[in-house]
Design a protein around this motif. Sequence first.
Motif, PDB file in Angstrom:
ATOM      1  N   GLY A  12       0.799  -1.227   0.000  1.00 36.69           N
ATOM      2  CA  GLY A  12       0.000   0.000   0.000  1.00 36.69           C
ATOM      3  C   GLY A  12       0.825   1.268   0.000  1.00 36.69           C
ATOM      4  O   GLY A  12       0.287   2.361   0.172  1.00 36.69           O
ATOM      5  N   SER A  40       2.979  -0.020  -6.871  1.00 36.25           N
ATOM      6  CA  SER A  40       2.271  -0.348  -8.109  1.00 36.25           C
ATOM      7  C   SER A  40       1.826   0.919  -8.819  1.00 36.25           C
ATOM      8  O   SER A  40       1.936   1.022 -10.039  1.00 36.25           O
ATOM      9  N   THR A  41       1.343   1.876  -8.047  1.00 36.33           N
ATOM     10  CA  THR A  41       0.885   3.124  -8.649  1.00 36.33           C
ATOM     11  C   THR A  41       2.029   3.788  -9.410  1.00 36.33           C
ATOM     12  O   THR A  41       1.854   4.248 -10.544  1.00 36.33           O
TER      13      THR A  41
HETATM   14  N1  ADP Z   1      -7.621   3.329  -8.429  1.00 39.19           N
HETATM   15  C1  ADP Z   1      -7.409   3.747  -7.152  1.00 39.19           C
HETATM   16  N2  ADP Z   1      -8.301   4.577  -6.556  1.00 39.19           N
HETATM   17  C2  ADP Z   1      -8.085   5.012  -5.288  1.00 39.19           C
HETATM   18  N3  ADP Z   1      -7.044   4.668  -4.540  1.00 39.19           N
HETATM   19  C3  ADP Z   1      -6.123   3.855  -5.065  1.00 39.19           C
HETATM   20  C4  ADP Z   1      -6.260   3.344  -6.405  1.00 39.19           C
HETATM   21  N4  ADP Z   1      -5.197   2.551  -6.662  1.00 39.19           N
HETATM   22  C5  ADP Z   1      -4.445   2.552  -5.544  1.00 39.19           C
HETATM   23  N5  ADP Z   1      -4.989   3.345  -4.590  1.00 39.19           N
HETATM   24  C6  ADP Z   1      -4.416   3.608  -3.251  1.00 39.19           C
HETATM   25  O1  ADP Z   1      -3.098   4.009  -3.424  1.00 39.19           O
HETATM   26  C7  ADP Z   1      -2.269   3.456  -2.418  1.00 39.19           C
HETATM   27  C8  ADP Z   1      -1.100   2.751  -3.051  1.00 39.19           C
HETATM   28  O2  ADP Z   1      -1.559   1.616  -3.759  1.00 39.19           O
HETATM   29  P1  ADP Z   1      -0.579   0.648  -4.539  1.00 39.19           P
HETATM   30  O3  ADP Z   1       0.257   1.467  -5.457  1.00 39.19           O
HETATM   31  O4  ADP Z   1      -1.390  -0.415  -5.163  1.00 39.19           O
HETATM   32  O5  ADP Z   1       0.301   0.047  -3.365  1.00 39.19           O
HETATM   33  P2  ADP Z   1       1.372  -1.126  -3.409  1.00 39.19           P
HETATM   34  O6  ADP Z   1       1.466  -1.647  -4.796  1.00 39.19           O
HETATM   35  O7  ADP Z   1       2.627  -0.495  -2.927  1.00 39.19           O
HETATM   36  O8  ADP Z   1       0.899  -2.155  -2.451  1.00 39.19           O
HETATM   37  C9  ADP Z   1      -3.137   2.539  -1.594  1.00 39.19           C
HETATM   38  O9  ADP Z   1      -3.430   3.193  -0.382  1.00 39.19           O
HETATM   39  C10 ADP Z   1      -4.367   2.342  -2.424  1.00 39.19           C
HETATM   40  O10 ADP Z   1      -5.491   2.251  -1.593  1.00 39.19           O
END
Ligand code: ADP
Lengths: 288, 333
Positions: B39, B43-44
Amino acid sequence: MATQQSRSAARMMMAPAVILLLAWMLVPLIMTVWFSFRKYLPLRGGDLGFVGFENYSRFISSSSFWPSVQTTLIIVGGVLLITIVFGVILALLLDQPMWGQGVVRILVIAPFFVMPTVSALVWKNMFMDPVNGIFAHLWKFFGAEPVQWLSQESLPSIVMIVSWQWLPFATLILLTAVQSLDSEQLEAAEMDGAPYLKRFWFIVLPHLSRAITIVLLIQTIFLLSIFAEIFVTTGGAFGTKTLTYLIFQRVLESQNVGLGSAGGVYAIILANIIAIFLMRIVGKNLDT
Amino acid sequence: MGRITLKKVQKSFGSTEVIPPLDLEINDGEFVVFVGPSGCGKSTLLRLIAGLEDTSGGTIEIDGVDATGLPPAKRSLAMVFQSYALYPHMSVRKNIAFPMKMAGLPKAEQEKRISQAAAALNLTDYLDRRPGQLSGGQRQRVAIGRAIVREPSAFLFDEPLSNLDAALRVGMRLEISELHKRLDTTMVYVTHDQVEAMTMADKIVVLQAGVIEQVGSPLDLYHTPRNKFVAGFIGSPRMNLIEGAEAAKHNVTTIGIRPEHIAVSGESGDWKGVVGVSEHLGSDTFFHVKIDGFAEPITVRAGGNVDLHYGDTIYLTPQADLIHKFDGGGLRV
Ligand SMILES: Nc1ncnc2c1ncn2[C@@H]1O[C@H](COP(=O)(O)OP(=O)(O)O)[C@@H](O)[C@H]1O
Ligand SMILES: [Mg+2]
């Protein structure tokens, strides 16, 4: 159901349901076959005994038989085509996030809850009436001559009415299928350089093939027997007499139960031919 | 070529800022690992680079060209997803061919690249199977095959090994590292597993809540963590972080000492404690030692044959030159 004993116990307990179900299906079927071999004119002498295959040959040699089969196939085919094409489009649209999604989805499903008789009457009187219908007003607004929908364009009109009724069903099933598509697959395809239409063709459509098969099979079963829509709109006139409607006319209008029953047996055969045919082309989608 | 430069890249979902403005340079041919807890926005960040998410601010340059507004397909990047994202109705061959088909490559060239990729990834016998008929590791390889045939300027991996069992993970880790050595193409790899980061990376980017805590080579991070978070995150078992009186002796708020930098003795040492749980791995033994005056037990590494048991008295001596010191803000002193 592990042991032999529990298996036979299970069989015995299931027996009443199975027997009831068999009786439910078999009794009408056997009665139909029985009457199809008899000369039975309720208002003109009643049951006049066995006549062999006379009913069968009379039914098939009637000038209305082949046109009615053709009409049936056109209606079924037309409705299937329209509901699946528009069902896929609507499902893709409804899958998009939008404002008021819940309400829109309910509205789209609504036509399915309208009884066939009612919807046919609504279409006949409010949309297709050549004087007062909305379509007539629309045509006049653009300076065109209103179409006499149910007499000039009778078959397309009925296909339109029935499609309107069945579109929600197709949309609903296809929507659940669209929603079950893994979004990472679409993203992978996007990164692989597939634009929207190619993603639809190579990823979405194959994913939907199973749902489309189900829609196709279920709708065919119901569409082969549509009746109310024809009864309240054209009454079988203007080339809209389906096989079902022809049987109805033979039994109730001509008061010839034997002839109608023979028609019923033909309808069963036709339905089975179509079913085998459909299973052959699309049924393999259900295996994988 | 595969140089990726992030300048003040920022991402918000609605009103929540997932990634505050961030700068990062990924050099050509580098194996860069984004690591951080679940989180934290790994990934983002990867999806921003891929173009699957739009940036809320800042610019992304690929090979010196501004790619911020480019669609994913135009960035010449290939991505391997956590779920593999194979196309289930296509055979392995067609899956691998898909990006080349989209690019309109000649059939002969497609065939050549497919057989090369299949040979490199041990997939030759499976080309006509569907993904559903493959094991997890084979699916993973198909996903990688689909990425390499495109000959992209950089590969993006999003936790590619997290769906595999432990033994396969170690094997695939090696395969991906070897692939990188052979292709010499930039790879950006996301994981929450610091072991993967340490073993594979040329450069590790440690993320927490969307913020880059430190960038450096695996050994940089191991020897000189910039702050308490990186110190605790990198290394296994975790570094012992000690506060209070013991830290005050060094004039700092927190001191850290890795389990492998503490000498163990049955007779004498700086700290006297009692052995709690011990984990025997054969080559090493990890003791969790309770010490009076310390808030948390200390983990130490000893040899495989140290004869100490639950409840025994144990003496620990940290190597003075390997003690990490952190101030009140958690930064390295
Ligand atoms: N499409 C989305 N809409 C709203 N929040 C998002 C979305 N995608 C990810 N998030 C939020 O962004 C944060 C980072 O997510 P992510 O990049 O998937 O984390 P990781 O891959 O490091 O586990 C998280 O708190 C997640 O809830
Ligand atoms: Mg993630």
